[in-house]
Design a protein around this motif. Structure first.
Motif, PDB file in Angstrom:
ATOM      1  N   LEU A 103       0.824  -1.203   0.000  1.00 16.13           N
ATOM      2  CA  LEU A 103       0.000   0.000   0.000  1.00 16.13           C
ATOM      3  C   LEU A 103       0.863   1.260   0.000  1.00 16.13           C
ATOM      4  O   LEU A 103       0.565   2.239  -0.696  1.00 16.13           O
ATOM      5  CB  LEU A 103      -0.924  -0.004   1.228  1.00 16.13           C
ATOM      6  CG  LEU A 103      -2.016  -1.083   1.252  1.00 16.13           C
ATOM      7  CD1 LEU A 103      -2.769  -1.036   2.575  1.00 16.13           C
ATOM      8  CD2 LEU A 103      -2.968  -0.913   0.080  1.00 16.13           C
ATOM      9  N   GLY A 104       1.944   1.228   0.789  1.00 15.87           N
ATOM     10  CA  GLY A 104       2.829   2.392   0.835  1.00 15.87           C
ATOM     11  C   GLY A 104       3.493   2.659  -0.499  1.00 15.87           C
ATOM     12  O   GLY A 104       3.568   3.811  -0.951  1.00 15.87           O
ATOM     13  N   PHE A 105       3.980   1.597  -1.147  1.00 18.18           N
ATOM     14  CA  PHE A 105       4.648   1.765  -2.445  1.00 18.18           C
ATOM     15  C   PHE A 105       3.657   2.221  -3.511  1.00 18.18           C
ATOM     16  O   PHE A 105       3.956   3.083  -4.338  1.00 18.18           O
ATOM     17  CB  PHE A 105       5.308   0.446  -2.861  1.00 18.18           C
ATOM     18  CG  PHE A 105       6.045   0.525  -4.165  1.00 18.18           C
ATOM     19  CD1 PHE A 105       7.247   1.206  -4.257  1.00 18.18           C
ATOM     20  CD2 PHE A 105       5.530  -0.069  -5.306  1.00 18.18           C
ATOM     21  CE1 PHE A 105       7.934   1.288  -5.463  1.00 18.18           C
ATOM     22  CE2 PHE A 105       6.208   0.010  -6.515  1.00 18.18           C
ATOM     23  CZ  PHE A 105       7.413   0.689  -6.581  1.00 18.18           C
ATOM     24  N   TYR A 111       0.571   8.940  -5.558  1.00 15.40           N
ATOM     25  CA  TYR A 111       0.454  10.238  -4.874  1.00 15.40           C
ATOM     26  C   TYR A 111       1.758  10.559  -4.144  1.00 15.40           C
ATOM     27  O   TYR A 111       1.823  10.492  -2.916  1.00 15.40           O
ATOM     28  CB  TYR A 111      -0.712  10.217  -3.885  1.00 15.40           C
ATOM     29  CG  TYR A 111      -1.984   9.615  -4.423  1.00 15.40           C
ATOM     30  CD1 TYR A 111      -2.752  10.305  -5.349  1.00 15.40           C
ATOM     31  CD2 TYR A 111      -2.397   8.350  -4.011  1.00 15.40           C
ATOM     32  CE1 TYR A 111      -3.930   9.750  -5.857  1.00 15.40           C
ATOM     33  CE2 TYR A 111      -3.561   7.793  -4.507  1.00 15.40           C
ATOM     34  CZ  TYR A 111      -4.319   8.486  -5.428  1.00 15.40           C
ATOM     35  OH  TYR A 111      -5.472   7.939  -5.927  1.00 15.40           O
ATOM     36  N   PRO A 112       2.812  10.875  -4.887  1.00 11.87           N
ATOM     37  CA  PRO A 112       4.106  11.150  -4.234  1.00 11.87           C
ATOM     38  C   PRO A 112       4.078  12.365  -3.319  1.00 11.87           C
ATOM     39  O   PRO A 112       4.932  12.501  -2.444  1.00 11.87           O
ATOM     40  CB  PRO A 112       5.053  11.377  -5.422  1.00 11.87           C
ATOM     41  CG  PRO A 112       4.158  11.763  -6.558  1.00 11.87           C
ATOM     42  CD  PRO A 112       2.879  11.025  -6.345  1.00 11.87           C
ATOM     43  N   GLU A 113       3.098  13.247  -3.524  1.00 13.78           N
ATOM     44  CA  GLU A 113       3.030  14.450  -2.688  1.00 13.78           C
ATOM     45  C   GLU A 113       2.482  14.157  -1.298  1.00 13.78           C
ATOM     46  O   GLU A 113       2.654  14.953  -0.366  1.00 13.78           O
ATOM     47  CB  GLU A 113       2.165  15.517  -3.372  1.00 13.78           C
ATOM     48  CG  GLU A 113       0.669  15.233  -3.405  1.00 13.78           C
ATOM     49  CD  GLU A 113       0.256  14.244  -4.494  1.00 13.78           C
ATOM     50  OE1 GLU A 113      -0.941  13.928  -4.591  1.00 13.78           O
ATOM     51  OE2 GLU A 113       1.148  13.794  -5.242  1.00 13.78           O
ATOM     52  N   LYS A 114       1.825  13.001  -1.113  1.00 11.79           N
ATOM     53  CA  LYS A 114       1.261  12.637   0.205  1.00 11.79           C
ATOM     54  C   LYS A 114       2.345  11.983   1.059  1.00 11.79           C
ATOM     55  O   LYS A 114       2.314  10.777   1.345  1.00 11.79           O
ATOM     56  CB  LYS A 114       0.061  11.709   0.024  1.00 11.79           C
ATOM     57  CG  LYS A 114      -1.121  12.359  -0.679  1.00 11.79           C
ATOM     58  CD  LYS A 114      -2.305  11.412  -0.754  1.00 11.79           C
ATOM     59  CE  LYS A 114      -3.507  12.069  -1.407  1.00 11.79           C
ATOM     60  NZ  LYS A 114      -4.675  11.154  -1.492  1.00 11.79           N
ATOM     61  N   THR A 115       3.291  12.799   1.468  1.00 17.91           N
ATOM     62  CA  THR A 115       4.476  12.295   2.150  1.00 17.91           C
ATOM     63  C   THR A 115       4.134  11.604   3.460  1.00 17.91           C
ATOM     64  O   THR A 115       4.609  10.492   3.741  1.00 17.91           O
ATOM     65  CB  THR A 115       5.454  13.450   2.433  1.00 17.91           C
ATOM     66  OG1 THR A 115       5.703  14.154   1.223  1.00 17.91           O
ATOM     67  CG2 THR A 115       6.767  12.926   2.988  1.00 17.91           C
ATOM     68  N   PHE A 116       3.311  12.247   4.278  1.00 20.28           N
ATOM     69  CA  PHE A 116       3.073  11.741   5.621  1.00 20.28           C
ATOM     70  C   PHE A 116       2.271  10.439   5.620  1.00 20.28           C
ATOM     71  O   PHE A 116       2.585   9.515   6.366  1.00 20.28           O
ATOM     72  CB  PHE A 116       2.361  12.811   6.451  1.00 20.28           C
ATOM     73  CG  PHE A 116       3.141  14.077   6.576  1.00 20.28           C
ATOM     74  CD1 PHE A 116       4.431  14.067   7.083  1.00 20.28           C
ATOM     75  CD2 PHE A 116       2.605  15.285   6.171  1.00 20.28           C
ATOM     76  CE1 PHE A 116       5.168  15.230   7.185  1.00 20.28           C
ATOM     77  CE2 PHE A 116       3.331  16.461   6.269  1.00 20.28           C
ATOM     78  CZ  PHE A 116       4.622  16.433   6.781  1.00 20.28           C
ATOM     79  N   SER A 117       1.236  10.365   4.781  1.00 21.08           N
ATOM     80  CA  SER A 117       0.440   9.133   4.731  1.00 21.08           C
ATOM     81  C   SER A 117       1.270   7.979   4.183  1.00 21.08           C
ATOM     82  O   SER A 117       1.178   6.840   4.664  1.00 21.08           O
ATOM     83  CB  SER A 117      -0.811   9.331   3.882  1.00 21.08           C
ATOM     84  OG  SER A 117      -0.473   9.753   2.573  1.00 21.08           O
ATOM     85  N   ASN A 118       2.119   8.259   3.193  1.00 19.97           N
ATOM     86  CA  ASN A 118       2.969   7.213   2.622  1.00 19.97           C
ATOM     87  C   ASN A 118       3.975   6.704   3.649  1.00 19.97           C
ATOM     88  O   ASN A 118       4.181   5.495   3.797  1.00 19.97           O
ATOM     89  CB  ASN A 118       3.705   7.741   1.391  1.00 19.97           C
ATOM     90  CG  ASN A 118       2.758   8.094   0.255  1.00 19.97           C
ATOM     91  OD1 ASN A 118       1.647   7.577   0.185  1.00 19.97           O
ATOM     92  ND2 ASN A 118       3.193   8.974  -0.621  1.00 19.97           N
ATOM     93  N   GLU A 119       4.606   7.631   4.367  1.00 20.10           N
ATOM     94  CA  GLU A 119       5.601   7.237   5.365  1.00 20.10           C
ATOM     95  C   GLU A 119       4.952   6.527   6.546  1.00 20.10           C
ATOM     96  O   GLU A 119       5.569   5.656   7.165  1.00 20.10           O
ATOM     97  CB  GLU A 119       6.376   8.467   5.847  1.00 20.10           C
ATOM     98  CG  GLU A 119       7.305   9.070   4.805  1.00 20.10           C
ATOM     99  CD  GLU A 119       8.368   8.083   4.341  1.00 20.10           C
ATOM    100  OE1 GLU A 119       8.832   7.267   5.154  1.00 20.10           O
ATOM    101  OE2 GLU A 119       8.743   8.128   3.151  1.00 20.10           O
TER     102      GLU A 119
END
Length: 348
Positions: A103-105, A111-119
């Motif tokens: 899911l993170g990848f 959505y590369p701009e969604k830094t916090f949700s991805n991390e």
């Protein structure tokens, strides 16, 4: 025309730059007013809210796990799993980790701009991986109490994932796992004693941090896959070094609390001097080379080491009122010094 949304601080910086260029005859008054009309102040710092919201979510998740064991009903429910083989938990957390990483990848690609949700997804995957490896250690353990192979395996897994997923957060887990492996491996080789090759934990980690920092500076840039994580390794290496050296300046190279408590602090003053000199040199290097990480870490540990020596040698030797008065005055001078550095940075 759509305006550029800036924070209050960013808008002040831009307006200061425009005023400077106007006074220097680089821009006309009309052009300055035109440019000022293209910027606007953000009504709310949604980025800050997102960051804190994800942090609170993670902390709440941790508290939820602890509360789980405090609830009698849930405790009785969990007791039903006590006889469950460790391999079931190992596979379960392994699958959970894969799901979070997937899911993170996927989110990072879309959505590369969604830094916090991805991390946050990556962080959840990292915790699940740690749990999976922990249960794997229980499966493989045969009474030897040697868990170093599991930590070594976690290093490999985290390193591969950080490179494949291009995640600096997972790279931090890699370096933390490396430190844990180093501690457990040296402890195992010394029969779980406090000293290994005549070095206690603070001295060992001082050398470990120095080697990690040296690798980040000279070795990591030569490896293409690890080059994006150079700054992260450099900061973690400095933190390992400075924290361990600070502990070494307090406890010296002693292997037991009884041995250390029988020694006067001035007998290990040389470690304190080394910690003060090294942190000051790091702060000066950072200021000279515009390296904010080196400057900030060096400055913080320089102050920390100075006040540690202050407490060590004056706490039992002067009146408490005078002690705290001197402490207050010295902190005021520190604040003035920090303010000068801050204003100098703004001016430059």
């Amino acid at each position: 025309m759509k305006k550029l949304d800036l924070s209050k601080q960013e808008k002040e910086v831009v307006e200061t730059a425009l005023s400077y260029w106007q006074e220097a005859d680089r821009l006309s008054s009309e052009k300055v007013e035109e440019l000022r009309g293209t910027i606007d102040e953000k009504s709310f710092e949604w980025k800050v809210l997102a960051r804190y919201a994800f942090w609170i979510a993670l902390v709440s998740l941790i508290f939820a796990v602890f509360s789980l064991f405090a609830d009698n009903t849930l405790v009785r429910f969990i007791e039903g799993f006590y006889e469950t083989p460790n391999i079931v938990f190992c596979l379960f957390f392994g699958v959970v980790a894969v799901v979070f990483y997937f899911l993170g990848f996927r989110n990072k690609s879309k959505y590369p701009e969604k830094t916090f949700s991805n991390e946050t997804l990556m962080l959840a995957g990292a915790f699940s991986t740690a749990a999976c490896i922990g249960f794997l250690g229980q499966i493989l353990d045969r009474g030897t109490s040697n868990y170093t192979l599991c930590f070594l395996l976690s290093i490999v897994i985290y390193a591969v994932l950080s490179v494949k997923l291009d995640s600096k957060l997972i790279w931090v887990f890699t370096l933390v796992a490396l430190g844990i492996w180093f501690a457990t491996e040296t402890a195992y080789r010394s029969n779980w004693g406090f000293k290994f090759w005549g070095m206690n934990y603070p001295l060992r980690f001082t050398i470990f941090g120095f080697l990690l920092t040296a690798f980040a500076v000279w070795g990591q840039p030569r490896i293409n896959a690890l080059r994006p994580f150079q700054s992260t390794s450099y900061v973690i290496g400095l933190l390992y070094t400075m924290i361990a050296l600070w502990c070494l300046s307090i406890f010296g190279n002693y292997s037991s609390f009884d041995d250390w408590s029988q020694v006067r602090q001035y007998h290990i003053l040389y470690w304190g001097i080394l910690a003060v000199v090294l942190s000051l040199a790091l702060a000066l290097y950072g200021m000279k080379t515009k390296d904010n990480a080196s400057r900030d870490i060096g400055f913080v540990f320089f102050i920390l080491n100075l006040y540690t020596r202050f407490v060590e040698y004056l706490w039992d030797n002067i009146n408490r009122t005078i002690f705290f008065l001197v402490l207050a005055v010295s902190f005021w001078f520190v604040g003035r010094w920090a303010e000068k550095i801050w204003r100098k940075d703004d001016a430059s």
